[in-house]
Design a protein around this motif. Structure first.
Motif, short mmCIF file in Angstrom:
data_model
loop_
_atom_site.label_atom_id
_atom_site.label_comp_id
_atom_site.label_asym_id
_atom_site.label_seq_id
_atom_site.Cartn_x
_atom_site.Cartn_y
_atom_site.Cartn_z
N LEU A 253 0.81 -1.20 -0.02
CA LEU A 253 0.00 0.00 0.12
C LEU A 253 0.73 1.35 -0.11
CD1 LEU A 253 -3.10 0.59 0.18
CD2 LEU A 253 -2.79 1.09 2.29
N THR B 212 2.20 5.09 -0.85
CA THR B 212 1.51 6.33 -0.82
C THR B 212 0.87 7.00 -2.14
OG1 THR B 212 3.63 7.12 0.54
CG2 THR B 212 2.30 8.76 0.02
N ALA C 15 -2.21 4.96 -1.14
CA ALA C 15 -2.74 5.18 -0.06
C ALA C 15 -3.42 6.56 0.02
CB ALA C 15 -1.77 5.25 1.20
N TRP D 298 -6.16 1.75 6.99
CA TRP D 298 -4.73 1.31 6.65
C TRP D 298 -4.26 2.45 5.76
CZ3 TRP D 298 -3.73 -3.62 3.18
CH2 TRP D 298 -2.31 -3.59 3.04
N ALA D 299 -4.96 3.01 5.01
CA ALA D 299 -4.39 4.28 3.94
C ALA D 299 -4.14 5.31 4.80
CB ALA D 299 -5.44 4.64 3.02
N ALA E 145 -0.83 4.59 6.46
CA ALA E 145 0.29 4.96 5.59
C ALA E 145 0.71 6.03 5.39
CB ALA E 145 -0.04 3.91 4.63
#
Length: 245
Positions: A95, A97, A100, A188-189, A192
């Motif tokens: 994932l 950037t 994300a 999660w994004a 990240a």
């Protein structure tokens, strides 16, 4: 608007949650276990066995009550993470950037819209029978082209899987937003993106070293011999030169 068959939804939900849970188990495993290339396959097999248990005995049933189905993109990212671990690629982030950041922004807009703070109907637009199929086909072609050309493959590969799953089977819900984002993937994004921002701040050099006064480079040896600070203002240098003479 066409919804996926309920049977396919149930099968997808069980398998998708098994993949997600197996990924979490691999990530949280202690160091010696985490380095094992057999762990991803063993974890996936165990979670599939648990996911197919009937009724409330299955962890997929409980997770489905809270989060419904994992998005196709989350499932693809988790599956890619398991494959990376299987190949011994422990430091690979599936994932990045570049993927994300758009997910974090899109998820924030969707949740603000769902809470009624902007009220634009973004989520319901994902059921559009006119624009959504065209968008899915164009996105699939773009992802396939990026993979063939070797550009941004870490982002394009899971996206291609999500769009193909949506285009062929309308999974997981028939809404294109549910194919590319869900609460877990959004969280999660966000993490990240925040982690990438912190890493960039730590790598930024601090330009705290004082520079010598411009125009006095030729006089530096003489000034140092006279015991004068070469980083002081020009006026101090001039007064120092006069006093030393």
């Amino acid at each position: 608007m066409s919804l996926p068959d309920l049977t396919w939804q149930m099968i997808y939900g069980r398998l998708a949650w098994a993949i997600v849970l197996a990924t979490v188990l691999v990530v949280l495993a202690p160091g010696p276990w985490r380095r094992s290339r057999r762990l991803p396959l063993a974890a996936l097999g165990l979670m599939v066995l648990l996911a197919v248990l009937p009724g409330q005995a299955s962890p997929a049933w409980t997770l489905g009550l809270a989060f419904q189905y994992p998005s196709g993109l989350l499932t693809a990212c988790c599956l890619l993470k398991l494959l990376d671990r299987r190949r011994g690629m422990r430091a690979v982030c599936v994932l990045p950037t570049g993927l994300a950041a758009p997910l974090a922004i899109a998820g924030t807009a969707l949740y603000l819209d769902a809470f009624g703070l902007i009220s634009q109907g973004y989520y319901y637009a994902g059921f559009s029978a006119a624009s959504v199929p065209v968008l899915a086909v164009l996105a699939t072609i773009a992802c396939a082209a990026a993979i063939v050309r070797g550009r941004n493959q870490r982002q394009a590969l899971p996206l291609l899987g999500a769009f193909l799953l949506f285009s062929l089977l309308r999974l997981p819900t028939g809404n294109i937003w549910d194919a590319v984002i869900d609460p877990l993937l959004w969280g999660w994004a966000v993490i990240a993106v925040a982690a990438a921002g912190l890493r960039r701040l730590r790598r930024r050099p601090l330009n705290t070293q004082r520079q010598p006064v411009p125009g006095l480079a030729a006089d530096l040896p003489a000034l140092r011999a006279a015991g004068i600070d070469t980083y002081s203002p020009i006026k101090e240098h001039r007064s120092g030169n006069v006093s030393s003479n």
